[in-house]
Motif scaffolding. Structure first.
Motif, PDB file in Angstrom:
ATOM      1  N   PHE A 108       0.824  -1.215   0.000  1.00  0.00           N
ATOM      2  CA  PHE A 108       0.000   0.000   0.000  1.00  0.00           C
ATOM      3  C   PHE A 108       0.856   1.264   0.000  1.00  0.00           C
ATOM      4  CE2 PHE A 108       0.910  -0.796   4.430  1.00  0.00           C
ATOM      5  CZ  PHE A 108       1.162   0.473   4.937  1.00  0.00           C
ATOM      6  N   GLU A 109       2.113   1.131   0.437  1.00  0.00           N
ATOM      7  CA  GLU A 109       2.988   2.300   0.557  1.00  0.00           C
ATOM      8  C   GLU A 109       3.160   3.012  -0.783  1.00  0.00           C
ATOM      9  OE1 GLU A 109       7.745   3.095   1.396  1.00  0.00           O
ATOM     10  OE2 GLU A 109       6.824   1.210   1.983  1.00  0.00           O
ATOM     11  N   GLN A 110       3.395   2.229  -1.830  1.00  0.00           N
ATOM     12  CA  GLN A 110       3.632   2.843  -3.139  1.00  0.00           C
ATOM     13  C   GLN A 110       2.382   3.523  -3.684  1.00  0.00           C
ATOM     14  OE1 GLN A 110       4.969  -0.299  -2.326  1.00  0.00           O
ATOM     15  NE2 GLN A 110       6.840   0.839  -1.924  1.00  0.00           N
ATOM     16  N   ALA A 111       1.209   2.991  -3.347  1.00  0.00           N
ATOM     17  CA  ALA A 111      -0.035   3.636  -3.786  1.00  0.00           C
ATOM     18  C   ALA A 111      -0.140   5.041  -3.203  1.00  0.00           C
ATOM     19  CB  ALA A 111      -1.236   2.794  -3.371  1.00  0.00           C
ATOM     20  N   ILE A 112       0.260   5.196  -1.942  1.00  0.00           N
ATOM     21  CA  ILE A 112       0.203   6.510  -1.301  1.00  0.00           C
ATOM     22  C   ILE A 112       1.251   7.439  -1.891  1.00  0.00           C
ATOM     23  CG2 ILE A 112       0.535   7.712   0.899  1.00  0.00           C
ATOM     24  CD1 ILE A 112      -0.588   5.183   2.257  1.00  0.00           C
ATOM     25  N   GLN A 113       2.455   6.915  -2.113  1.00  0.00           N
ATOM     26  CA  GLN A 113       3.538   7.759  -2.623  1.00  0.00           C
ATOM     27  C   GLN A 113       3.300   8.211  -4.060  1.00  0.00           C
ATOM     28  OE1 GLN A 113       6.633   4.963  -1.776  1.00  0.00           O
ATOM     29  NE2 GLN A 113       7.078   5.823   0.239  1.00  0.00           N
ATOM     30  N   GLY A 116      -0.244  11.386  -6.150  1.00  0.00           N
ATOM     31  CA  GLY A 116      -0.305  12.614  -6.930  1.00  0.00           C
ATOM     32  C   GLY A 116      -0.472  12.370  -8.421  1.00  0.00           C
ATOM     33  N   GLU A 117      -0.204  11.144  -8.873  1.00  0.00           N
ATOM     34  CA  GLU A 117      -0.338  10.812 -10.288  1.00  0.00           C
ATOM     35  C   GLU A 117      -1.597   9.991 -10.564  1.00  0.00           C
ATOM     36  OE1 GLU A 117       3.562   9.647 -12.013  1.00  0.00           O
ATOM     37  OE2 GLU A 117       4.378  10.325 -10.104  1.00  0.00           O
ATOM     38  N   SER A 118      -2.498   9.951  -9.583  1.00  0.00           N
ATOM     39  CA  SER A 118      -3.780   9.275  -9.757  1.00  0.00           C
ATOM     40  C   SER A 118      -4.808  10.266 -10.301  1.00  0.00           C
ATOM     41  CB  SER A 118      -4.265   8.717  -8.411  1.00  0.00           C
ATOM     42  OG  SER A 118      -5.614   8.327  -8.496  1.00  0.00           O
ATOM     43  N   ARG A 119      -5.677   9.804 -11.185  1.00  0.00           N
ATOM     44  CA  ARG A 119      -6.715  10.672 -11.748  1.00  0.00           C
ATOM     45  C   ARG A 119      -7.825  10.965 -10.731  1.00  0.00           C
ATOM     46  NH1 ARG A 119      -7.584   8.010 -17.804  1.00  0.00           N
ATOM     47  NH2 ARG A 119      -5.506   8.529 -18.624  1.00  0.00           N
ATOM     48  N   ARG A 127      -9.175   2.262  -2.202  1.00  0.00           N
ATOM     49  CA  ARG A 127      -9.170   0.951  -2.857  1.00  0.00           C
ATOM     50  C   ARG A 127      -7.772   0.337  -2.847  1.00  0.00           C
ATOM     51  NH1 ARG A 127     -12.711   1.702  -8.442  1.00  0.00           N
ATOM     52  NH2 ARG A 127     -14.726   2.144  -7.471  1.00  0.00           N
ATOM     53  N   ALA A 128      -6.774   1.142  -3.229  1.00  0.00           N
ATOM     54  CA  ALA A 128      -5.408   0.620  -3.318  1.00  0.00           C
ATOM     55  C   ALA A 128      -4.841   0.290  -1.953  1.00  0.00           C
ATOM     56  CB  ALA A 128      -4.521   1.642  -4.030  1.00  0.00           C
ATOM     57  N   THR A 129      -5.087   1.151  -0.977  1.00  0.00           N
ATOM     58  CA  THR A 129      -4.510   0.961   0.351  1.00  0.00           C
ATOM     59  C   THR A 129      -5.123  -0.240   1.061  1.00  0.00           C
ATOM     60  OG1 THR A 129      -4.157   3.352   0.521  1.00  0.00           O
ATOM     61  CG2 THR A 129      -4.038   2.074   2.553  1.00  0.00           C
ATOM     62  N   TYR A 203       9.403   0.023  -6.227  1.00  0.00           N
ATOM     63  CA  TYR A 203      10.139   0.690  -5.152  1.00  0.00           C
ATOM     64  C   TYR A 203      11.041   1.781  -5.716  1.00  0.00           C
ATOM     65  CZ  TYR A 203       9.034  -1.718  -0.794  1.00  0.00           C
ATOM     66  OH  TYR A 203       8.408  -2.148   0.343  1.00  0.00           O
ATOM     67  N   THR A 204      11.635   1.516  -6.868  1.00  0.00           N
ATOM     68  CA  THR A 204      12.459   2.538  -7.515  1.00  0.00           C
ATOM     69  C   THR A 204      11.615   3.755  -7.861  1.00  0.00           C
ATOM     70  OG1 THR A 204      13.833   0.777  -8.460  1.00  0.00           O
ATOM     71  CG2 THR A 204      14.065   2.972  -9.418  1.00  0.00           C
ATOM     72  N   THR A 205      10.425   3.501  -8.372  1.00  0.00           N
ATOM     73  CA  THR A 205       9.503   4.595  -8.698  1.00  0.00           C
ATOM     74  C   THR A 205       9.173   5.428  -7.469  1.00  0.00           C
ATOM     75  OG1 THR A 205       8.485   3.114 -10.316  1.00  0.00           O
ATOM     76  CG2 THR A 205       7.317   5.143  -9.811  1.00  0.00           C
ATOM     77  N   ALA A 206       8.779   4.748  -6.388  1.00  0.00           N
ATOM     78  CA  ALA A 206       8.343   5.449  -5.184  1.00  0.00           C
ATOM     79  C   ALA A 206       9.472   6.270  -4.572  1.00  0.00           C
ATOM     80  CB  ALA A 206       7.820   4.440  -4.171  1.00  0.00           C
ATOM     81  N   THR A 207      10.687   5.729  -4.607  1.00  0.00           N
ATOM     82  CA  THR A 207      11.823   6.453  -4.029  1.00  0.00           C
ATOM     83  C   THR A 207      12.031   7.789  -4.711  1.00  0.00           C
ATOM     84  OG1 THR A 207      12.895   4.355  -3.494  1.00  0.00           O
ATOM     85  CG2 THR A 207      14.280   6.308  -3.500  1.00  0.00           C
ATOM     86  N   SER A 208      11.956   7.802  -6.035  1.00  0.00           N
ATOM     87  CA  SER A 208      12.167   9.055  -6.764  1.00  0.00           C
ATOM     88  C   SER A 208      11.032  10.043  -6.502  1.00  0.00           C
ATOM     89  CB  SER A 208      12.280   8.773  -8.269  1.00  0.00           C
ATOM     90  OG  SER A 208      11.057   8.258  -8.790  1.00  0.00           O
ATOM     91  N   ARG A 209       9.822   9.551  -6.258  1.00  0.00           N
ATOM     92  CA  ARG A 209       8.687  10.452  -5.980  1.00  0.00           C
ATOM     93  C   ARG A 209       8.780  11.049  -4.576  1.00  0.00           C
ATOM     94  NH1 ARG A 209       8.734   8.377 -11.015  1.00  0.00           N
ATOM     95  NH2 ARG A 209       6.861   8.943 -12.182  1.00  0.00           N
TER      96      ARG A 209
END
Length: 425
Positions: A108-113, A116-119, A127-129, A203-209
């Motif tokens: 769920f962590e990555q969904a929160i991070q 900002g890119e969710s419509r 739902r994601a969390t 995880y790579t994605t979330a780290t950069s965000r």
């Protein structure tokens, strides 16, 4: 990925017998990190498609294995023949943090991070969390139940500590081979490479965000907020690659790394119930898209549980975590000092009075771990240590609430938060 690839002959030289990486393994790990970063450079849309494919694979293979192995290979007597919890309560509690149980439920962590890119974050985030935790928990519980029930009794005739897989690595692949489903074992070995790959990618994605958000709000250098034509924070991606490669040195095996990641993540989540408690007191009428039922009870309890999970990771993990926290404070603190000194327009406003509880919390948790029985000196016996952690956590919780920033300061901080649009591509 490298660990389970060792089943194939071409990858057997990538790890030592203790699971740590050889020189060839380190080079392979660096290449894989570069692949994760490369996919991220194609933008969030390409990432979403890649991650969705990996996610469906990660769900389909375990569910298929559960059904196929359970049919005709389930022995209910396995649940009673060797007793309940053969390694005792300490083994159960230690496994929560160090064997990947909590780590497996952190999706769920990555969904929160990436919110900002969710419509439609109001719809997508709950739902994601909640959905990711629920789906993951159901799958993993089914896997454990079927695994225990499907084992031939001869494989644990000498007790659970000496499970006999006839030299086959990987419990589920070994089980599939034992019950005559060699083809399924092959699929599971492939899955054991692909599934962690999907995790590494996101995880790579979330780290950069995360670093992007820190930079946007004045807590990190502006370079981390630089994006390319696709809206990808390219500098943050490059730095996440460098950081990931550096982490191979103190954590050269998955087993050592997972306990650290779990503790670091849970330590970060421990701040959420504190923030909730302060917001509920200071801003009771502030607009909230979602209101947590019984929040004032759940909040302190969740802070206690978070600290117990951190404690169960063991002293050997926590002293490393303490060093990482100290390094983080030096890096972020140095930039904050520089920004304030130079009077930069987005310099963070530091409220040391509201953070007075933090050093006591970190040092106290470390001291309890050193004195406890999970890798520590063992001066605090099992169950008493849980009581000590719970009492300590509640004391810190209400201390932090009492010294929190005033309502006006919190509202001003909320107004200053930079909210950015999702990338255009």
């Amino acid at each position: 990925m490298i660990g389970y690839a060792g089943h194939w002959g071409w990858a057997q030289g990538l790890q030592h017998a203790d699971g740590t990486l050889t020189t060839g393994g380190l080079l392979t790990a660096v290449v894989l990190m570069a692949v994760f970063v490369g996919v991220n450079f194609f933008g969030v849309r390409a990432l979403a498609h890649t991650n969705s494919a990996a996610t469906w694979w990660k769900i389909a293979v375990p569910l298929g294995a559960i059904f196929i192995i359970a049919v005709g290979n389930f022995h209910p007597g396995n649940f009673t023949s060797e007793g309940f919890a053969p390694f005792g309560a300490k083994g159960v509690l230690g496994a929560i943090s160090s064997s990947g149980i909590i780590f497996a439920l952190l999706g769920f962590e990555q969904a929160i991070q990436l919110a900002g890119e969710s419509r439609n974050p109001k719809r997508d985030l709950p739902r994601a969390t909640l959905g990711s935790v629920a789906i993951g928990a159901v799958i993993y519980i089914l896997l454990q139940v079927v695994f225990i029930g499907a084992l031939p009794h001869t494989s644990f005739a000498h007790g659970w500590a000496k499970l006999d897989f006839a030299g086959i690595s990987g419990p589920w692949a070994g089980l599939a081979t034992l019950v005559g489903l060699g083809w399924l074992g092959w699929v599971l070995y492939v899955d054991a490479i692909i599934s962690p790959g999907g995790t590494g990618l996101i995880y790579t994605t979330a780290t950069s965000r995360v670093s992007y958000g820190l930079a946007k709000n004045g807590y990190a250098p502006k370079a981390f907020a630089k994006t390319d034509a696709r809206g990808v924070p390219w500098f943050g991606l490059v730095m996440s690659f460098v950081t990931g490669v550096v982490c191979f040195l103190p954590f050269p095996s998955w087993q050592e790394l997972v306990g650290f990641i779990t503790s670091a993540s849970v330590l970060m989540y421990a701040g959420a119930p504190l923030a909730y408690g302060v917001f509920a007191d200071r801003l009771p009428h502030h607009e909230r898209p979602y209101r947590l039922p019984f929040g004032k009870v759940i909040s302190p309890l969740s802070f206690v549980v978070a600290n117990l999970i951190i404690y169960w990771a063991g002293w050997d993990t926590l002293w490393r975590l303490g060093f990482a926290i100290l390094l983080g404070y030096v890096l972020l603190g140095s930039y904050a000092w520089y920004a304030v000194r130079k009077n930069l327009p987005d310099a963070p406003r530091l409220d040391f009075k509201a953070a007075q509880w933090l050093p006591g919390y970190l040092l106290g948790l470390g001291a309890i771990s050193w004195l406890g029985g999970f890798g520590g000196r063992g001066y605090i016996a099992l169950w008493w240590d849980i009581l000590v952690v719970a009492a300590f956590s509640l004391g810190v919780y209400y201390w932090a609430k009492a010294t929190a920033s005033k309502t006006e300061a919190i509202e001003r901080s909320i107004e200053e938060v930079v909210v950015t649009d999702a990338p255009a591509h």
